[in-house]
Write a protein that holds these residues in place. Structure first.
Motif, PDB file in Angstrom:
ATOM      1  N   THR A 353       0.827  -1.210   0.000  1.00 49.68           N
ATOM      2  CA  THR A 353       0.000   0.000   0.000  1.00 49.68           C
ATOM      3  C   THR A 353       0.860   1.258   0.000  1.00 49.68           C
ATOM      4  O   THR A 353       0.599   2.217  -0.738  1.00 49.68           O
ATOM      5  CB  THR A 353      -0.933  -0.001   1.230  1.00 49.68           C
ATOM      6  OG1 THR A 353      -1.719  -1.193   1.219  1.00 49.68           O
ATOM      7  CG2 THR A 353      -1.847   1.212   1.214  1.00 49.68           C
ATOM      8  N   ILE A 354       1.924   1.256   0.820  1.00 47.50           N
ATOM      9  CA  ILE A 354       2.824   2.413   0.853  1.00 47.50           C
ATOM     10  C   ILE A 354       3.520   2.581  -0.484  1.00 47.50           C
ATOM     11  O   ILE A 354       3.582   3.692  -1.042  1.00 47.50           O
ATOM     12  CB  ILE A 354       3.853   2.250   1.987  1.00 47.50           C
ATOM     13  CG1 ILE A 354       3.161   2.205   3.347  1.00 47.50           C
ATOM     14  CG2 ILE A 354       4.870   3.390   1.956  1.00 47.50           C
ATOM     15  CD1 ILE A 354       4.089   1.917   4.508  1.00 47.50           C
ATOM     16  N   SER A 357       1.121   3.790  -3.270  1.00 45.24           N
ATOM     17  CA  SER A 357       0.707   5.178  -3.071  1.00 45.24           C
ATOM     18  C   SER A 357       1.823   6.153  -3.424  1.00 45.24           C
ATOM     19  O   SER A 357       1.563   7.232  -3.960  1.00 45.24           O
ATOM     20  CB  SER A 357       0.283   5.392  -1.609  1.00 45.24           C
ATOM     21  OG  SER A 357      -0.754   4.504  -1.253  1.00 45.24           O
ATOM     22  N   LEU A 358       3.071   5.780  -3.153  1.00 49.80           N
ATOM     23  CA  LEU A 358       4.192   6.678  -3.424  1.00 49.80           C
ATOM     24  C   LEU A 358       4.563   6.724  -4.903  1.00 49.80           C
ATOM     25  O   LEU A 358       4.926   7.786  -5.422  1.00 49.80           O
ATOM     26  CB  LEU A 358       5.418   6.249  -2.607  1.00 49.80           C
ATOM     27  CG  LEU A 358       5.358   6.457  -1.097  1.00 49.80           C
ATOM     28  CD1 LEU A 358       6.617   5.899  -0.440  1.00 49.80           C
ATOM     29  CD2 LEU A 358       5.218   7.939  -0.761  1.00 49.80           C
ATOM     30  N   TYR A 370      12.119   6.918  -5.437  1.00 52.62           N
ATOM     31  CA  TYR A 370      11.214   5.947  -4.841  1.00 52.62           C
ATOM     32  C   TYR A 370      11.960   4.697  -4.364  1.00 52.62           C
ATOM     33  O   TYR A 370      11.642   4.126  -3.314  1.00 52.62           O
ATOM     34  CB  TYR A 370      10.122   5.549  -5.833  1.00 52.62           C
ATOM     35  CG  TYR A 370       9.275   6.704  -6.287  1.00 52.62           C
ATOM     36  CD1 TYR A 370       8.625   7.507  -5.374  1.00 52.62           C
ATOM     37  CD2 TYR A 370       9.144   7.005  -7.638  1.00 52.62           C
ATOM     38  CE1 TYR A 370       7.851   8.573  -5.772  1.00 52.62           C
ATOM     39  CE2 TYR A 370       8.375   8.074  -8.057  1.00 52.62           C
ATOM     40  CZ  TYR A 370       7.728   8.855  -7.119  1.00 52.62           C
ATOM     41  OH  TYR A 370       6.971   9.910  -7.529  1.00 52.62           O
ATOM     42  N   ILE A 413       1.388   4.765   8.661  1.00 52.79           N
ATOM     43  CA  ILE A 413       2.057   5.406   7.520  1.00 52.79           C
ATOM     44  C   ILE A 413       1.346   5.053   6.218  1.00 52.79           C
ATOM     45  O   ILE A 413       1.145   5.912   5.339  1.00 52.79           O
ATOM     46  CB  ILE A 413       3.537   4.970   7.470  1.00 52.79           C
ATOM     47  CG1 ILE A 413       4.272   5.432   8.738  1.00 52.79           C
ATOM     48  CG2 ILE A 413       4.225   5.524   6.229  1.00 52.79           C
ATOM     49  CD1 ILE A 413       5.691   4.919   8.845  1.00 52.79           C
ATOM     50  N   ALA A 414       0.946   3.787   6.074  1.00 56.11           N
ATOM     51  CA  ALA A 414       0.250   3.359   4.854  1.00 56.11           C
ATOM     52  C   ALA A 414      -1.076   4.085   4.692  1.00 56.11           C
ATOM     53  O   ALA A 414      -1.473   4.444   3.573  1.00 56.11           O
ATOM     54  CB  ALA A 414       0.030   1.847   4.888  1.00 56.11           C
ATOM     55  N   CYS A 417      -0.369   7.614   3.402  1.00 59.41           N
ATOM     56  CA  CYS A 417       0.065   7.548   2.006  1.00 59.41           C
ATOM     57  C   CYS A 417      -1.118   7.251   1.090  1.00 59.41           C
ATOM     58  O   CYS A 417      -1.224   7.813  -0.007  1.00 59.41           O
ATOM     59  CB  CYS A 417       1.139   6.471   1.845  1.00 59.41           C
ATOM     60  SG  CYS A 417       2.709   6.864   2.626  1.00 59.41           S
ATOM     61  N   TYR A 418      -2.013   6.367   1.548  1.00 59.56           N
ATOM     62  CA  TYR A 418      -3.208   6.053   0.742  1.00 59.56           C
ATOM     63  C   TYR A 418      -4.107   7.259   0.570  1.00 59.56           C
ATOM     64  O   TYR A 418      -4.676   7.473  -0.492  1.00 59.56           O
ATOM     65  CB  TYR A 418      -3.954   4.895   1.425  1.00 59.56           C
ATOM     66  CG  TYR A 418      -5.289   4.570   0.774  1.00 59.56           C
ATOM     67  CD1 TYR A 418      -5.342   3.866  -0.412  1.00 59.56           C
ATOM     68  CD2 TYR A 418      -6.482   4.967   1.370  1.00 59.56           C
ATOM     69  CE1 TYR A 418      -6.574   3.561  -0.997  1.00 59.56           C
ATOM     70  CE2 TYR A 418      -7.707   4.681   0.785  1.00 59.56           C
ATOM     71  CZ  TYR A 418      -7.740   3.967  -0.394  1.00 59.56           C
ATOM     72  OH  TYR A 418      -8.938   3.688  -0.988  1.00 59.56           O
ATOM     73  N   LYS A 420      -3.183  10.297   0.384  1.00 55.84           N
ATOM     74  CA  LYS A 420      -2.536  11.243  -0.516  1.00 55.84           C
ATOM     75  C   LYS A 420      -2.369  10.708  -1.933  1.00 55.84           C
ATOM     76  O   LYS A 420      -1.844  11.391  -2.794  1.00 55.84           O
ATOM     77  CB  LYS A 420      -1.157  11.633   0.041  1.00 55.84           C
ATOM     78  CG  LYS A 420      -1.219  12.329   1.409  1.00 55.84           C
ATOM     79  CD  LYS A 420      -1.886  13.691   1.323  1.00 55.84           C
ATOM     80  CE  LYS A 420      -1.873  14.401   2.664  1.00 55.84           C
ATOM     81  NZ  LYS A 420      -2.545  15.735   2.597  1.00 55.84           N
ATOM     82  N   ALA A 421      -2.775   9.465  -2.163  1.00 54.67           N
ATOM     83  CA  ALA A 421      -2.579   8.854  -3.469  1.00 54.67           C
ATOM     84  C   ALA A 421      -3.492   9.499  -4.510  1.00 54.67           C
ATOM     85  O   ALA A 421      -4.565  10.018  -4.178  1.00 54.67           O
ATOM     86  CB  ALA A 421      -2.874   7.348  -3.390  1.00 54.67           C
TER      87      ALA A 421
END
Length: 423
Positions: A353-354, A357-358, A370, A413-414, A417-418, A420-421
């Motif tokens: 997931t992280i 998303s990144l 990355y 954290i995941a 990040c999700y 902000k995806a």
């Protein structure tokens, strides 16, 4: 008139009549079945109509062409990264240990089959979160660089829908990781440790002195010295208590664990004596040799570093339960290892997931940034796993919580990040 055509037609007619005569029973049977078993076809049609919801249980119903494309990319990159990094690790390990292999005359077959065939799955599973993260970062950045993800989102595919093939891939990776860590790697670890003790001079703890443990309710065993190489103990005592009173006292000069017995906990005592205390009277029996069952095993007497890694998960669960019943406090590292195997199998979902998303956004500079972030986060996860284990051993943190701390932190954290995806 062409008589040849008439003759051919007559032959075909005869063959047709012969076939009808020979197969007439089959048609009659089919008519009989259709007439008498019509209720069966109706019942099957009714059952099919009522169970039509079962089509939703077919997992392949949810795997479309886009899913197959991403799953193949994901799994392929994951396997490629494992092969690449493990190959490099083997080269460095050979370079480091070649002198020891030569010094102790290790045979080539033992090096390949006993050491490296068990070295590869152990380290591949240990660094599986790293491989998952690198695989996701690598091929997702490539998809974003080729504007494929932009095309998917523009076609109406949401980011949540895009995650489906990634999660399906994570299911396979997690199941494989758990199976390896719980059932396969422990047996290989025993073989690898024996090889290291023989050909790399890594000495294992093979003896114990002054061991006292509770082997049953009100039963205390004591061994003055135990040698795990020969499975023999010297200076053995066994006391039985009832209502806090000593009722039996057994001594033996030597006890030997029976490794070929069909049942566990089978010991042979030599030069033994038993004193049964009956009030103010004693009954003494003795002998030269006695086969008996004592609820202890060699693994209960000798502890070596990393011993918890040599137990499968069912063996770990049984060992932990047995040690807790005995009142032993030396079970924390075993509990951490048991819960860590379960928690580590879920790491692929969080790190995927992280990584997705990144790397799903197309940015200038390619995937270098990355990959750097992925390596940093993966090593941070592995380091946090090690540190959290010490919390349970030295800081009285519950073992289950200590094993799940890395997952909890990285799940937070995941989530961010999700959020902000790109959608």
């Amino acid at each position: 008139m062409d008589y040849s055509k008439i003759r051919k037609h007559r032959k075909r007619l005869k063959v047709g009549r012969w076939i009808r005569r020979k197969t007439d029973w089959l048609f009659r049977a089919m008519r009989w079945l259709r007439r008498h078993l019509n209720w069966l076809f109706v019942a099957l049609a009714w059952i099919g109509h009522k169970l039509r919801w079962m089509k939703y249980l077919n997992p392949f119903r949810y795997i479309k062409r886009l899913d197959r494309y991403i799953i193949v990319k994901f799994i392929g990159t994951y396997i490629y990264s494992i092969l690449l990094i493990i190959s490099i690790s083997i080269v460095f390990d050979v370079n480091e240990n070649l002198a020891k292999f030569t010094q102790y005359h290790a045979p080539l077959r033992a090096i390949v089959m006993d050491y490296y065939m068990n070295f590869v799955p152990y380290f591949a599973n240990l660094f599986s979160p790293l491989f998952v993260f690198i695989a996701v970062i690598f091929f997702t950045s490539k998809l974003a660089g080729n504007s494929e993800i932009i095309a998917m989102l523009a076609a109406g595919v949401s980011f949540k829908r895009l995650m489906r093939p990634y999660m399906i891939s994570c299911i396979f990776i997690s199941l494989l990781s758990f199976y390896l860590s719980a059932y396969v790697i422990p047996h290989g670890t025993v073989i690898r440790q024996n090889f290291e003790a023989m050909y790399k001079n890594k000495k294992k703890n093979m003896a114990a002195d002054n061991v006292q443990l509770q082997v049953g309710k009100g039963v205390i065993a004591y061994i003055q010295h135990y040698d795990n190489t020969t499975k023999k103990g010297y200076g053995f005592l066994l006391d039985k208590y009832e209502n806090k009173k000593l009722v039996s006292h057994m001594t033996a000069y030597e006890v030997q664990y029976d490794t070929i017995s069909d049942s566990k906990n089978h010991w042979t005592a030599r030069n033994w004596k038993i004193r049964d205390l009956r009030g103010l009277r004693e009954h003494i029996t003795s002998g030269a040799r006695k086969d008996t069952t004592i609820m202890m095993e060699p693994t209960d007497l000798v502890y070596s570093k990393g011993q918890q890694e040599t137990f499968t998960s069912p063996e770990l669960r049984e060992y932990i339960s047995k040690q807790i019943d005995r009142g032993s406090g030396n079970v924390v590292q075993y509990q951490v290892e048991y819960h860590k195997r379960i928690a580590a199998s879920f790491a692929s979902f969080i790190l995927t997931t992280i990584g997705l998303s990144l790397s799903s956004r197309k940015r200038k500079g390619g995937m270098g940034l990355y990959l750097g972030i992925g390596l940093a986060l993966s090593f941070a996860y592995i380091m946090l796993q090690t540190v959290s284990a010490t919390f349970a051993i030295n800081a009285d943190t519950p073992p289950m919580l200590a094993a799940w701390i890395p997952n909890i932190i990285f799940a937070v954290i995941a989530y961010f990040c999700y959020r902000k995806a790109p959608n």
